[in-house]
Design a protein around this motif. Structure first.
Motif, PDB file in Angstrom:
ATOM      1  N   LEU A  80     -13.041  23.911  67.190  1.00  0.00           N
ATOM      2  CA  LEU A  80     -10.818  23.462  67.490  1.00  0.00           C
ATOM      3  C   LEU A  80     -10.080  23.814  67.827  1.00  0.00           C
ATOM      4  O   LEU A  80      -9.334  24.253  66.301  1.00  0.00           O
ATOM      5  CB  LEU A  80     -10.955  21.695  66.884  1.00  0.00           C
ATOM      6  N   SER A  81      -9.526  24.136  68.784  1.00  0.00           N
ATOM      7  CA  SER A  81      -9.054  25.991  68.879  1.00  0.00           C
ATOM      8  C   SER A  81      -6.963  25.017  69.196  1.00  0.00           C
ATOM      9  O   SER A  81      -5.902  25.548  68.605  1.00  0.00           O
ATOM     10  CB  SER A  81      -8.816  26.238  70.330  1.00  0.00           C
ATOM     11  N   HIS A  82      -6.507  23.703  69.180  1.00  0.00           N
ATOM     12  CA  HIS A  82      -5.689  22.148  69.205  1.00  0.00           C
ATOM     13  C   HIS A  82      -5.810  21.694  68.724  1.00  0.00           C
ATOM     14  O   HIS A  82      -7.095  21.204  69.203  1.00  0.00           O
ATOM     15  CB  HIS A  82      -5.223  23.551  70.889  1.00  0.00           C
ATOM     16  N   PRO A  83      -4.821  20.705  68.536  1.00  0.00           N
ATOM     17  CA  PRO A  83      -4.534  19.554  68.332  1.00  0.00           C
ATOM     18  C   PRO A  83      -4.452  18.783  69.839  1.00  0.00           C
ATOM     19  O   PRO A  83      -4.572  19.098  70.361  1.00  0.00           O
ATOM     20  CB  PRO A  83      -3.566  19.380  67.426  1.00  0.00           C
ATOM     21  N   SER A 107      -7.005  22.158  58.457  1.00  0.00           N
ATOM     22  CA  SER A 107      -6.976  22.024  60.103  1.00  0.00           C
ATOM     23  C   SER A 107      -5.512  21.131  60.314  1.00  0.00           C
ATOM     24  O   SER A 107      -5.040  21.694  61.176  1.00  0.00           O
ATOM     25  CB  SER A 107      -8.211  20.782  60.651  1.00  0.00           C
ATOM     26  N   ALA A 108      -5.257  20.438  59.400  1.00  0.00           N
ATOM     27  CA  ALA A 108      -4.071  19.999  59.824  1.00  0.00           C
ATOM     28  C   ALA A 108      -3.488  21.330  59.484  1.00  0.00           C
ATOM     29  O   ALA A 108      -2.188  21.415  60.050  1.00  0.00           O
ATOM     30  CB  ALA A 108      -3.739  18.993  58.895  1.00  0.00           C
ATOM     31  N   ARG A 109      -2.988  21.979  58.691  1.00  0.00           N
ATOM     32  CA  ARG A 109      -1.617  23.079  58.561  1.00  0.00           C
ATOM     33  C   ARG A 109      -2.282  24.070  59.574  1.00  0.00           C
ATOM     34  O   ARG A 109      -1.095  24.354  60.242  1.00  0.00           O
ATOM     35  CB  ARG A 109      -2.096  23.874  57.558  1.00  0.00           C
ATOM     36  N   LYS A 110      -3.489  24.229  60.330  1.00  0.00           N
ATOM     37  CA  LYS A 110      -3.003  25.113  61.439  1.00  0.00           C
ATOM     38  C   LYS A 110      -2.945  24.393  62.216  1.00  0.00           C
ATOM     39  O   LYS A 110      -1.706  25.914  63.668  1.00  0.00           O
ATOM     40  CB  LYS A 110      -4.912  25.028  61.571  1.00  0.00           C
ATOM     41  N   PHE A 111      -2.606  23.062  62.561  1.00  0.00           N
ATOM     42  CA  PHE A 111      -2.436  22.603  64.012  1.00  0.00           C
ATOM     43  C   PHE A 111      -0.884  21.945  63.678  1.00  0.00           C
ATOM     44  O   PHE A 111       0.035  21.491  64.537  1.00  0.00           O
ATOM     45  CB  PHE A 111      -2.953  21.385  64.365  1.00  0.00           C
ATOM     46  N   PHE A 112      -0.755  21.401  62.414  1.00  0.00           N
ATOM     47  CA  PHE A 112       0.601  20.504  62.815  1.00  0.00           C
ATOM     48  C   PHE A 112       2.240  22.040  62.181  1.00  0.00           C
ATOM     49  O   PHE A 112       2.799  20.991  61.577  1.00  0.00           O
ATOM     50  CB  PHE A 112       0.843  19.827  61.808  1.00  0.00           C
TER      51      PHE A 112
END
Length: 69
Positions: free
Chosen positions: A23-26, A61-66
């Protein structure tokens, strides 16, 4: 009931472990189908099952997106 749901649980985990790293973006639209809501459910499940691998995938993933960085 748990035994009956085990194949579904296994399929969901397999798909999450394949899809989430790609997943590249949320997804930020909607209410229940947005990524932040899903990640909240995933971390609750991972902690309840003591699944450290899934918990790490979720927090990464949460850190990557947010995290904003």
């Amino acid at each position: 009931m748990l035994a009956n749901l085990k194949p579904l649980e296994d399929a969901v985990l397999e798909r999450l472990n394949t899809w989430l790293p790609k997943l590249s973006h949320p997804i930020r639209i909607g209410e229940h189908n947005q990524t932040a809501f899903a990640l909240g459910l995933i971390i609750d499940y991972a902690r309840g099952k003591n699944d450290e691998g899934l918990a790490k995938l979720e927090t990464d993933s949460a850190r990557k997106f947010f995290s904003g960085g």
